[in-house]
Write a protein that holds these residues in place. Structure first.
Motif, PDB file in Angstrom:
ATOM      1  N   HIS A   1      39.190  41.144  14.086  1.00 54.48           N
ATOM      2  CA  HIS A   1      38.301  40.911  12.955  1.00 54.48           C
ATOM      3  C   HIS A   1      38.995  40.230  11.780  1.00 54.48           C
ATOM      4  N   LEU A   2      39.979  39.398  12.045  1.00 50.39           N
ATOM      5  CA  LEU A   2      40.658  38.685  10.968  1.00 50.39           C
ATOM      6  C   LEU A   2      39.691  37.726  10.280  1.00 50.39           C
ATOM      7  N   ASP A   3      39.852  37.594   8.972  1.00 55.37           N
ATOM      8  CA  ASP A   3      38.987  36.730   8.177  1.00 55.37           C
ATOM      9  C   ASP A   3      39.737  35.436   7.870  1.00 55.37           C
TER      10      ASP A   3
ATOM     11  N   MET B   1      47.030  41.877   9.132  1.00 55.39           N
ATOM     12  CA  MET B   1      46.207  42.882   8.448  1.00 55.39           C
ATOM     13  C   MET B   1      45.055  42.244   7.658  1.00 55.39           C
ATOM     14  N   TRP B   2      44.809  40.971   7.859  1.00 57.27           N
ATOM     15  CA  TRP B   2      43.860  40.229   7.015  1.00 57.27           C
ATOM     16  C   TRP B   2      42.438  40.385   7.546  1.00 57.27           C
ATOM     17  N   GLU B   3      41.918  41.599   7.500  1.00 55.61           N
ATOM     18  CA  GLU B   3      40.549  41.870   7.913  1.00 55.61           C
ATOM     19  C   GLU B   3      39.851  42.682   6.826  1.00 55.61           C
ATOM     20  N   PRO B   4      38.543  42.516   6.669  1.00 51.82           N
ATOM     21  CA  PRO B   4      37.840  43.011   5.482  1.00 51.82           C
ATOM     22  C   PRO B   4      37.971  44.490   5.175  1.00 51.82           C
ATOM     23  N   THR B   5      38.176  45.351   6.178  1.00 52.18           N
ATOM     24  CA  THR B   5      38.277  46.780   5.900  1.00 52.18           C
ATOM     25  C   THR B   5      39.718  47.259   5.761  1.00 52.18           C
TER      26      THR B   5
END
Length: 358
Positions: free
Chosen positions: A35-37, A1-5
């Motif tokens: 889109h993981l950061d 779940m490590w994505e900006p939104t």
């Protein structure tokens, strides 16, 4: 779940950022997301999860001092991993703010502003209280447009994801509609239901629960983040859900400068919204029972002057210094350092009193 939104990233990346350059940070992810950061991490590894089987081989030989789970419960792999002893110290954050009740997790990190005086009873893990709310809310990447509604109806936002609209809460909304004396619209944002083929069952459930009332239902699906906040701007106010309330969605509502009603309970997940309202000086929108919740919502619907006054007050609040402040983020690093130095002693204690980090 490590994505900006995503909600987990939006509330906990500020804490992890405080560790950068002080610790060697290794990131493990289990799901294929686009889109993981990875920007905070020295190493990144993928754990294969296929056919309900999780390959934990890459975790078996390591020299980790601490494992931190931003959430346990949002995905099946997170639940599975929480039952392994990966490191001497294992910690869970408020990304999914409930106790594991029996896994290998030693500490649950929360915030002193949100937990009540007997918060430890809600956790099998030892409660570790940071200054603040147990979350560092990221300011949304969105520019306010001043969008106005195109109807005279009162529009009420329900931005919490669809799972939080339980039968009891829908019954409360029916009681609200039985007392409303002007046209209202309920605007729901069921969010993740879009991805799970649950949209039509959700619509059917809400219609059945509110059947016979005169409410106009708007159920918004398949929205990008900017579209969601644009529609939030159009509303008159927001109602938080109960018993599982909102966190990011409440910060979003305050970001678009809308009064928000919270129904406070005795757990982090139904106290975080009240914590944010206290920070911005809107204590009168914090309720403690169904009767108070209904009375406050009805006043917002019928008392245009009071609603406008509250909206004006929110517009004058420095949200960067309150809801979106990251001033308490370094307490997370201090907590990690404290646990590394004291875990051996702490695990021998019989006293389960929460640990406070200054």
């Amino acid at each position: 779940m490590w994505e900006p939104t995503h909600s987990v990233f939006r509330t906990l990346s500020g804490y992890v950022r405080s560790l950068k350059d002080r610790f060697h940070l290794t990131f493990f992810h289990c799901l294929r997301r686009e889109h993981l950061d990875f920007s905070l991490f020295d190493e990144v590894h993928h754990l294969e999860f296929r056919d309900l089987s999780l390959d934990v081989g890459p975790l078996q030989t390591n020299d980790f001092a601490v494992v931190y789970f931003p959430d346990i419960g949002m995905t099946l792999p997170s639940i599975m991993l929480s039952n392994y002893r990966i490191a001497p110290i294992q910690i869970c954050g408020t990304g999914h703010p409930v106790s594991t009740w029996g896994s290998e997790i030693d500490y649950f990190m929360s915030g002193v502003e949100v937990e009540d005086s007997d918060g430890q009873r809600n956790y099998s893990e030892r409660l570790l209280l940071l200054p603040g709310m147990g979350a560092i809310h990221n300011r949304p990447n969105y520019e306010l447009t001043g969008r106005k509604k195109s109807t005279s109806d009162i529009i009420i936002n329900f931005p919490s994801s669809g799972q939080k609209l339980n039968a009891r809460f829908l019954a409360t909304l029916r009681k609200l509609l039985d007392q409303v004396r002007r046209p209202v619209r309920f605007r729901f944002f069921p969010a993740v239901l879009d991805m799970e083929n649950s949209y039509l069952p959700f619509v059917a459930t809400v219609r059945e629960a509110l059947a016979g009332t005169s409410v106009y239902l708007e159920i918004m699906a398949f929205l990008h983040f900017s579209e969601y906040l644009g529609l939030m701007e159009e509303c008159d106010f927001t109602l938080d859900t109960y018993h599982f309330g909102g966190s990011n969605v409440v910060s979003d509502s305050l970001f678009v400068r809308k009064p928000t009603v919270a129904w406070q309970g005795d757990k982090w997940y139904n106290r975080i919204s009240a914590g944010m309202l206290r920070r911005v000086g809107l204590d009168e929108l914090i309720t403690h029972s169904e009767d108070e919740y209904l009375a406050t919502a009805l006043r917002l619907i019928h008392d245009d002057a009071w609603r406008a006054q509250l909206t004006t007050r929110i517009q004058t609040v420095d949200l960067n210094a309150t809801v979106f402040s990251d001033a308490e983020a370094p307490s997370f690093r201090r907590a990690i350092e404290f646990l590394i130095a004291n875990h051996d002693r702490l695990k021998m204690e019989t006293n389960r009193k929460p640990i406070r980090i200054l």
